[in-house]
Design an enzyme around this catalytic site. Structure first.
Site, PDB file in Angstrom:
ATOM      1  N   HIS A   1     -10.244   7.426   5.953  1.00  0.00           N
ATOM      2  CA  HIS A   1     -11.622   7.035   5.700  1.00  0.00           C
ATOM      3  C   HIS A   1     -12.164   6.321   6.938  1.00  0.00           C
ATOM      4  O   HIS A   1     -11.409   6.003   7.870  1.00  0.00           O
ATOM      5  CB  HIS A   1     -11.719   6.123   4.465  1.00  0.00           C
ATOM      6  CG  HIS A   1     -10.956   4.847   4.601  1.00  0.00           C
ATOM      7  ND1 HIS A   1      -9.769   4.608   3.950  1.00  0.00           N
ATOM      8  CD2 HIS A   1     -11.204   3.740   5.342  1.00  0.00           C
ATOM      9  CE1 HIS A   1      -9.320   3.410   4.274  1.00  0.00           C
ATOM     10  NE2 HIS A   1     -10.171   2.861   5.113  1.00  0.00           N
TER      11      HIS A   1
HETATM   12  C1  T46 Z   1      -8.175   0.287   5.809  1.00  0.00           C
HETATM   13  C2  T46 Z   1      -6.721   0.584   5.700  1.00  0.00           C
HETATM   14  C3  T46 Z   1      -5.956   0.260   6.932  1.00  0.00           C
HETATM   15  C4  T46 Z   1      -9.227  -3.799  -3.067  1.00  0.00           C
HETATM   16  O1  T46 Z   1      -9.577  -3.903  -4.250  1.00  0.00           O
HETATM   17  N1  T46 Z   1      -9.470  -4.802  -2.191  1.00  0.00           N
HETATM   18  C5  T46 Z   1      -9.120  -4.730  -0.878  1.00  0.00           C
HETATM   19  O2  T46 Z   1      -9.361  -5.684  -0.099  1.00  0.00           O
HETATM   20  C6  T46 Z   1      -8.477  -3.529  -0.410  1.00  0.00           C
HETATM   21  C7  T46 Z   1      -8.100  -3.379   1.060  1.00  0.00           C
HETATM   22  C8  T46 Z   1      -8.217  -2.538  -1.312  1.00  0.00           C
HETATM   23  N2  T46 Z   1      -8.572  -2.683  -2.621  1.00  0.00           N
HETATM   24  C9  T46 Z   1      -8.237  -1.609  -3.593  1.00  0.00           C
HETATM   25  C10 T46 Z   1      -9.041  -0.344  -3.470  1.00  0.00           C
HETATM   26  C11 T46 Z   1      -8.084   0.712  -3.969  1.00  0.00           C
HETATM   27  O3  T46 Z   1      -8.157   0.783  -5.389  1.00  0.00           O
HETATM   28  O4  T46 Z   1      -6.871  -1.216  -3.351  1.00  0.00           O
HETATM   29  C12 T46 Z   1      -6.707   0.167  -3.596  1.00  0.00           C
HETATM   30  C13 T46 Z   1      -6.098   0.842  -2.375  1.00  0.00           C
HETATM   31  O5  T46 Z   1      -7.066   0.808  -1.305  1.00  0.00           O
HETATM   32  P1  T46 Z   1      -7.215   1.999  -0.267  1.00  0.00           P
HETATM   33  O6  T46 Z   1      -6.987   3.291  -0.926  1.00  0.00           O
HETATM   34  O7  T46 Z   1      -8.505   1.812   0.455  1.00  0.00           O
HETATM   35  O8  T46 Z   1      -5.977   1.688   0.703  1.00  0.00           O
HETATM   36  P2  T46 Z   1      -5.725   2.256   2.165  1.00  0.00           P
HETATM   37  O9  T46 Z   1      -4.382   1.756   2.565  1.00  0.00           O
HETATM   38  O10 T46 Z   1      -5.963   3.711   2.226  1.00  0.00           O
HETATM   39  O11 T46 Z   1      -6.843   1.545   3.074  1.00  0.00           O
HETATM   40  C14 T46 Z   1      -6.749   0.160   3.342  1.00  0.00           C
HETATM   41  C15 T46 Z   1      -8.139  -0.460   3.414  1.00  0.00           C
HETATM   42  O12 T46 Z   1      -8.833  -0.189   2.182  1.00  0.00           O
HETATM   43  C16 T46 Z   1      -8.946   0.086   4.550  1.00  0.00           C
HETATM   44  O13 T46 Z   1     -10.068  -0.729   4.773  1.00  0.00           O
HETATM   45  O14 T46 Z   1      -8.747   0.362   6.881  1.00  0.00           O
HETATM   46  O15 T46 Z   1      -6.093  -0.049   4.582  1.00  0.00           O
END
Ligand code: T46
Length: 132
Positions: free
Chosen positions: A48
């Site tokens: 993303h």
């Molecule tokens: C990024 C990469 C490096 C939250 O509720 N609060 C938060 O602060 C974060 C970071 C995530 N979440 C929830 C949203 C999703 O339901 O945690 C779940 C997993 O998040 P996501 O699919 O976005 O995880 P990654 O590892 O793909 O991405 C994360 C960060 O979201 C993003 O900003 O740059 O790590």
């Protein structure tokens, strides 16, 4: 797109490693920290871009491959505990893969979590970039 010139003080000796980062090195106010661990080898995270969010990445343990790209540029960085801190500007697509079993990635963010800041579809991302 990203910067790697932030100064970390290193106090490694025979009793272990201690490293410090002053937040004055970071070009934004840090509103949130999160950390990612226990990622299976097959997993790819990220995929993303953020419209406005800026972040910095510090590898606390292990290693991970970080792809940073837009519609014209792509680079792959292998992050380890000895890598420089990556300060990532907004608007950059990121993909994280090949987490080692002991990988712990800590991220500092310029804003609290806001799902509306994410662009999670590549075609939508390219359309968005072209309008900037
Ligand atoms: C990024 C990469 C490096 C939250 O509720 N609060 C938060 O602060 C974060 C970071 C995530 N979440 C929830 C949203 C999703 O339901 O945690 C779940 C997993 O998040 P996501 O699919 O976005 O995880 P990654 O590892 O793909 O991405 C994360 C960060 O979201 C993003 O900003 O740059 O790590």
């Amino acid at each position: 797109m990203f910067e790697t010139n932030k100064k970390v003080q290193v106090f490694d000796d025979e009793f272990g490693n201690l490293r410090t980062l002053n937040f004055s090195e970071i070009p934004f106010s840090v509103k949130r920290l999160y950390w990612i661990s226990c990622v299976p080898r097959y997993a790819v995270r990220g995929r993303h871009a953020h419209k406005t969010l800026e972040q910095f990445f510090i590898m606390l343990s292990g290693s991970v491959n970080l792809v940073l790209k837009n519609h014209k540029f792509e680079t792959t960085l292998k992050l380890t505990v000895d890598s420089p801190i990556i300060v990532l500007m907004s608007g950059v697509w990121r993909e994280l893969s090949e987490f080692s079993s002991n990988a712990v990635l800590m991220v500092g963010a310029s804003e609290e979590y806001d799902e509306s800041d994410y662009i999670r579809d590549w075609d939508e991302y390219v359309n968005w970039l072209e309008k900037q």
